[in-house]
Design a protein around this motif. Structure first.
Motif, PDB file in Angstrom:
ATOM      1  N   MET A   1       6.482  12.194  -2.705  1.00 33.61           N
ATOM      2  CA  MET A   1       5.376  11.349  -2.381  1.00 33.61           C
ATOM      3  C   MET A   1       4.881  10.613  -3.627  1.00 33.61           C
ATOM      4  O   MET A   1       4.590   9.430  -3.546  1.00 33.61           O
ATOM      5  N   LYS A   2       4.782  11.357  -4.737  1.00 33.93           N
ATOM      6  CA  LYS A   2       4.314  10.729  -5.963  1.00 33.93           C
ATOM      7  C   LYS A   2       5.293   9.667  -6.429  1.00 33.93           C
ATOM      8  O   LYS A   2       4.887   8.637  -6.952  1.00 33.93           O
ATOM      9  N   LYS A   3       6.586   9.893  -6.218  1.00 33.85           N
ATOM     10  CA  LYS A   3       7.604   8.935  -6.636  1.00 33.85           C
ATOM     11  C   LYS A   3       7.444   7.623  -5.861  1.00 33.85           C
ATOM     12  O   LYS A   3       7.522   6.542  -6.428  1.00 33.85           O
ATOM     13  N   THR A   4       7.205   7.708  -4.582  1.00 34.78           N
ATOM     14  CA  THR A   4       7.025   6.534  -3.739  1.00 34.78           C
ATOM     15  C   THR A   4       5.754   5.789  -4.134  1.00 34.78           C
ATOM     16  O   THR A   4       5.720   4.561  -4.172  1.00 34.78           O
ATOM     17  N   TYR A   5       4.698   6.537  -4.451  1.00 38.42           N
ATOM     18  CA  TYR A   5       3.431   5.936  -4.857  1.00 38.42           C
ATOM     19  C   TYR A   5       3.615   5.129  -6.147  1.00 38.42           C
ATOM     20  O   TYR A   5       3.177   3.977  -6.235  1.00 38.42           O
ATOM     21  N   LEU A   7       6.411   3.959  -7.396  1.00 42.69           N
ATOM     22  CA  LEU A   7       7.347   2.867  -7.138  1.00 42.69           C
ATOM     23  C   LEU A   7       6.637   1.686  -6.482  1.00 42.69           C
ATOM     24  O   LEU A   7       6.855   0.541  -6.842  1.00 42.69           O
ATOM     25  N   SER A   8       5.744   1.959  -5.537  1.00 42.48           N
ATOM     26  CA  SER A   8       5.018   0.878  -4.862  1.00 42.48           C
ATOM     27  C   SER A   8       4.023   0.213  -5.817  1.00 42.48           C
ATOM     28  O   SER A   8       3.851  -1.006  -5.808  1.00 42.48           O
ATOM     29  N   THR A  11       6.023  -1.960  -8.121  1.00 43.50           N
ATOM     30  CA  THR A  11       6.471  -3.165  -7.424  1.00 43.50           C
ATOM     31  C   THR A  11       5.339  -4.183  -7.329  1.00 43.50           C
ATOM     32  O   THR A  11       5.542  -5.376  -7.571  1.00 43.50           O
TER      33      THR A  11
END
Length: 139
Positions: A1-5, A7-8, A11
């Motif tokens: 979850m932290k990785k996606t946060y 990454l977004s 971006t």
């Protein structure tokens, strides 16, 4: 979850950075430069000639040349200016006696702004007297 946060967020920051950089480049005016050269020379007692060159853009050029059997060369100048105006505008000019002012006005109507003028240089050896006008216009 932290990785996606992360990454977004990364971006979004990259998108903002590229938007700001491209917006700054888009607002910057670009100019095109041109040079008008008028050469008038007396070749002997009974001959004179006038040549008008305009160099601009990527090697574009408009040129006019006239000569006459007169030491003053007034008619050759007028004829060269008229030929130049007709070549530049691609239409017949109705000006009866054009001058350098008519040439400068023609360029001004097309968006060219004079930024420098060099007056007639004296004749020395093989060179002829010439006037040089530098122009710019926004693309």
């Amino acid at each position: 979850m932290k990785k996606t946060y992360f990454l977004s967020i990364g971006t979004v920051i990259m998108i903002l950075f590229f938007t700001l950089v491209s917006g700054a480049a888009a607002g910057k005016p670009y100019f095109e430069y041109g040079e008008l050269v008028v050469v008038h020379q007396n070749a002997g007692k009974l001959k004179s000639s006038t040549t008008v060159y305009f160099f601009y853009g990527d090697g574009k050029e408009v040129r006019a040349h006239q000569s006459e059997n007169s030491p003053r060369g007034l008619e050759s100048r007028r004829a060269a200016f008229k030929e130049f105006i007709e070549s530049y505008t691609q239409k017949k000019d109705s000006t009866a006696e054009p001058s350098i002012i008519a040439v400068l006005n023609t360029l001004g109507k097309d968006g060219w702004e004079m930024i420098q003028f060099s007056g007639q240089a004296p004749c020395t050896g093989n060179s002829s007297p010439q006037s040089t006008y530098l122009f710019k216009r926004q693309k």
